[in-house]
Enzyme design. Structure first.
Site, PDB file in Angstrom:
ATOM      1  N   ARG A  64      35.599  98.892  53.425  1.00 28.10           N
ATOM      2  CA  ARG A  64      35.063  97.991  52.125  1.00 28.10           C
ATOM      3  C   ARG A  64      34.013  97.388  52.798  1.00 28.10           C
ATOM      4  O   ARG A  64      33.387  97.344  53.722  1.00 28.10           O
ATOM      5  CB  ARG A  64      36.178  97.199  52.007  1.00 28.10           C
ATOM      6  CG  ARG A  64      36.814  96.034  53.238  1.00 28.10           C
ATOM      7  CD  ARG A  64      37.355  94.718  52.907  1.00 28.10           C
ATOM      8  NE  ARG A  64      36.253  93.996  52.624  1.00 28.10           N
ATOM      9  CZ  ARG A  64      35.433  93.439  53.347  1.00 28.10           C
ATOM     10  NH1 ARG A  64      35.453  93.600  54.702  1.00 28.10           N
ATOM     11  NH2 ARG A  64      34.633  92.356  52.869  1.00 28.10           N
ATOM     12  N   GLY A  65      33.184  96.469  51.650  1.00 28.39           N
ATOM     13  CA  GLY A  65      32.186  95.890  51.780  1.00 28.39           C
ATOM     14  C   GLY A  65      30.946  96.559  51.467  1.00 28.39           C
ATOM     15  O   GLY A  65      30.712  97.567  51.912  1.00 28.39           O
ATOM     16  N   ARG A  98      34.869 103.357  43.834  1.00 27.27           N
ATOM     17  CA  ARG A  98      34.906 101.859  43.182  1.00 27.27           C
ATOM     18  C   ARG A  98      33.314 101.734  42.722  1.00 27.27           C
ATOM     19  O   ARG A  98      32.324 102.401  43.094  1.00 27.27           O
ATOM     20  CB  ARG A  98      34.887 100.945  44.364  1.00 27.27           C
ATOM     21  CG  ARG A  98      36.031 100.921  45.230  1.00 27.27           C
ATOM     22  CD  ARG A  98      36.230  99.952  46.322  1.00 27.27           C
ATOM     23  NE  ARG A  98      36.557  98.576  45.942  1.00 27.27           N
ATOM     24  CZ  ARG A  98      36.195  97.577  46.548  1.00 27.27           C
ATOM     25  NH1 ARG A  98      35.879  97.448  47.717  1.00 27.27           N
ATOM     26  NH2 ARG A  98      36.535  96.339  45.928  1.00 27.27           N
ATOM     27  N   GLN A 212      40.335  88.533  52.033  1.00 26.14           N
ATOM     28  CA  GLN A 212      39.409  88.961  53.136  1.00 26.14           C
ATOM     29  C   GLN A 212      38.920  87.882  54.050  1.00 26.14           C
ATOM     30  O   GLN A 212      38.282  88.132  55.163  1.00 26.14           O
ATOM     31  CB  GLN A 212      38.160  89.625  52.575  1.00 26.14           C
ATOM     32  CG  GLN A 212      38.528  90.919  51.690  1.00 26.14           C
ATOM     33  CD  GLN A 212      38.988  90.708  50.249  1.00 26.14           C
ATOM     34  OE1 GLN A 212      39.535  89.848  50.001  1.00 26.14           O
ATOM     35  NE2 GLN A 212      38.485  91.923  49.515  1.00 26.14           N
ATOM     36  N   ASP A 253      27.476  92.697  46.167  1.00 25.97           N
ATOM     37  CA  ASP A 253      27.922  93.948  45.967  1.00 25.97           C
ATOM     38  C   ASP A 253      26.870  94.741  44.962  1.00 25.97           C
ATOM     39  O   ASP A 253      26.804  95.901  45.175  1.00 25.97           O
ATOM     40  CB  ASP A 253      29.302  94.029  45.208  1.00 25.97           C
ATOM     41  CG  ASP A 253      30.272  93.562  46.294  1.00 25.97           C
ATOM     42  OD1 ASP A 253      30.428  92.404  46.478  1.00 25.97           O
ATOM     43  OD2 ASP A 253      30.884  94.695  46.874  1.00 25.97           O
ATOM     44  N   ASN A 263      29.483  89.598  43.063  1.00 26.39           N
ATOM     45  CA  ASN A 263      30.227  89.267  44.392  1.00 26.39           C
ATOM     46  C   ASN A 263      31.666  89.030  44.257  1.00 26.39           C
ATOM     47  O   ASN A 263      32.083  89.029  43.072  1.00 26.39           O
ATOM     48  CB  ASN A 263      29.515  88.415  45.232  1.00 26.39           C
ATOM     49  CG  ASN A 263      29.731  88.424  46.934  1.00 26.39           C
ATOM     50  OD1 ASN A 263      29.601  89.418  47.374  1.00 26.39           O
ATOM     51  ND2 ASN A 263      30.058  87.307  47.088  1.00 26.39           N
ATOM     52  N   LYS A 264      32.361  89.177  45.315  1.00 30.82           N
ATOM     53  CA  LYS A 264      33.906  88.833  45.097  1.00 30.82           C
ATOM     54  C   LYS A 264      33.817  87.873  44.332  1.00 30.82           C
ATOM     55  O   LYS A 264      33.600  86.615  44.468  1.00 30.82           O
ATOM     56  CB  LYS A 264      34.241  88.475  46.700  1.00 30.82           C
ATOM     57  CG  LYS A 264      35.852  88.199  46.830  1.00 30.82           C
ATOM     58  CD  LYS A 264      36.489  89.486  46.178  1.00 30.82           C
ATOM     59  CE  LYS A 264      36.260  90.752  46.710  1.00 30.82           C
ATOM     60  NZ  LYS A 264      36.695  92.087  46.081  1.00 30.82           N
TER      61      LYS A 264
HETATM   62  C1  LIG Z   1      27.988  91.792  51.683  1.00 31.33           C
HETATM   63  S1  LIG Z   1      29.245  93.170  51.571  1.00 31.33           S
HETATM   64  C2  LIG Z   1      30.650  92.314  51.515  1.00 31.33           C
HETATM   65  C3  LIG Z   1      30.856  92.041  50.143  1.00 31.33           C
HETATM   66  O1  LIG Z   1      31.953  93.326  49.506  1.00 31.33           O
HETATM   67  C4  LIG Z   1      33.085  92.451  49.363  1.00 31.33           C
HETATM   68  O2  LIG Z   1      34.025  93.048  48.477  1.00 31.33           O
HETATM   69  P1  LIG Z   1      35.190  94.084  49.055  1.00 31.33           P
HETATM   70  O3  LIG Z   1      35.977  93.222  50.104  1.00 31.33           O
HETATM   71  O4  LIG Z   1      36.050  94.115  47.639  1.00 31.33           O
HETATM   72  O5  LIG Z   1      34.597  95.331  49.027  1.00 31.33           O
HETATM   73  C5  LIG Z   1      32.809  90.956  48.860  1.00 31.33           C
HETATM   74  O6  LIG Z   1      32.070  91.054  47.668  1.00 31.33           O
HETATM   75  C6  LIG Z   1      31.633  90.949  50.068  1.00 31.33           C
HETATM   76  O7  LIG Z   1      30.944  89.755  49.331  1.00 31.33           O
END
Ligand SMILES: CSC[C@H]1O[C@H](OP(=O)(O)O)[C@H](O)[C@@H]1O
Length: 381
Positions: A64-65, A98, A212, A253, A263-264
């Site tokens: 992820r990320g 995604r 997370q 993101d 973003n999250k």
């Molecule tokens: C800077 S990339 C990390 C970014 O991705 C995360 O989302 P996810 O855990 O769903 O992939 C989150 O938005 C982070 O800021």
């Protein structure tokens, strides 16, 4: 507090634990992932032998990320090519795993383009596969370099905005080595401040529902010896009110052409709190996260995830009766609203830090100028 994870085997630092790597065992090439759904209790690796395994890992957030999704997508295309699967089918499945992180489609596109170019130049599929793998490895290296440069630019910005050092930084979700080819985005800035002796406290939002922050950022902060404190997302407001936050550092993101930041989920409320309390709200992201073809925040597709992620918690020691295999924390049949991300308008963003430098104030013009200067016209899925 003793590092409770040190006993889980060799005490490796997160920056030394590859979130992803390509391997070529005798039985054939594979993509190896550190399964992030098992952290922090277990360091388990997933071995992917085809693109479909990578698609499932992306969907389940085993990997992820945003930046790491791009790297995983590129390796997934290379894996399909090397193993003789249909490259276009694999690329389409990976890019669609995604929707919000533009990096994923960027990585897939770069590896697919390399494959197609090699084949079009008269190369056979094997040469196409090698070209796709080279593109994936290049993206991996570029992201590691970008991470290091963002850490430097971000620390310089913190020092400029907060003279006197001793930064108390709040972060949301996870943005460290577990999202990157290097040491991450926003977390890499906090880590640089820590190494420079200028991080007084890292406030870590737990980041419901998938935690997370609690599971991954706390894990990375502990492994790096940082002074961190975990908090529930709904406790952040009282921390601002107490004057305990000097700056907010978050990842992204997708950054739209007007500077809107996806973003999250839970990021937007932090931006509002930061503005109300006159605290710098800083977004740290590589240029592969900027999408010039998405004009504004309303145009960003926000991933909606299953409701059971909200209505259940995973508790291995408890009987699992929920639809998602977890322990219900709400009446069975409860409907849940579960957007994976939210969108922060540019006017609430103090600065965007990229590997090319810092944009502040955040405007469409400044963003376009930085992308053009870096030779990136803005990503397109
Ligand atoms: C800077 S990339 C990390 C970014 O991705 C995360 O989302 P996810 O855990 O769903 O992939 C989150 O938005 C982070 O800021």
């Amino acid at each position: 507090m003793a590092d409770q994870y040190a006993q889980s085997g060799e005490d490796k630092r997160p920056s030394e634990i590859p979130a992803i790597r390509w391997e070529e065992p005798p039985e054939g090439p594979v993509v190896v992932l550190l399964d992030q759904t098992r952290l922090p209790a277990e360091e388990v690796e997933l071995v992917c032998t085809d693109a479909s395994a990578l698609v499932e890992a992306i969907r389940s957030l085993a990997v992820r990320g945003a930046p790491l999704l791009g790297i995983a997508g590129a390796y997934g295309v290379a894996l399909a090519a090397v193993r003789g699967f249909d490259v276009d089918d694999a690329a389409d499945a990976l890019a669609g795993a995604r929707p919000t992180a533009v990096n994923l489609s960027v990585g897939v596109r770069r590896a697919r383009a390399a494959y197609r170019a090699a084949v079009a130049e008269g190369g056979d599929p094997a040469q196409g596969a090698r070209a796709a793998l080279a593109a994936a490895r290049q993206l991996h290296r570029e992201d590691a370099e970008a991470s290091a440069r963002m850490a430097g630019h971000g620390l310089a910005l913190l020092d400029e905005l907060l003279p006197g050092g001793g930064h108390r930084v709040l972060t949301h979700c996870n943005t460290g080595a577990l999202v990157s080819g290097g040491e991450g985005t926003a977390f890499a800035v906090a880590l640089a401040a820590h190494r420079a002796g200028r991080l007084r406290r890292l406030w870590v939002d737990e980041t419901r529902p998938l935690l997370q922050g609690a599971r991954l950022t706390a894990y990375e902060a502990a492994r790096n010896g940082m002074g961190y404190t975990l908090l529930t997302d709904n406790a952040a407001g009282s921390l601002f009110a107490a004057g305990e936050v000097d700056a907010v550092l978050v990842g992204a993101d997708r950054i739209a052409a007007d500077g809107s930041v996806a973003n999250k989920v839970g990021t937007y409320p932090l931006a509002v709190l930061a503005r109300y309390h006159h605290v710098p709200f800083i977004v740290v992201a590589p240029l592969t996260t900027v999408d010039a073809q998405t004009p504004d925040g309303a145009s960003i597709e926000v991933e909606q995830r299953p409701g059971y992620e909200v209505t259940e918690v995973s508790a291995p020691q408890a009987p699992v009766t929920g639809a998602g295999g977890g322990v219900p924390v709400a009446p069975l049949g409860t409907q849940a609203y579960n957007p994976a991300f939210d969108v922060t308008p540019p006017e609430l963003v103090t600065a965007i830090v990229t590997e090319e430098g810092t944009i502040s104030p955040v405007t469409a013009e400044a963003l376009a100028e930085m992308c053009a200067g870096a030779g990136q016209g803005g990503q397109r899925s």
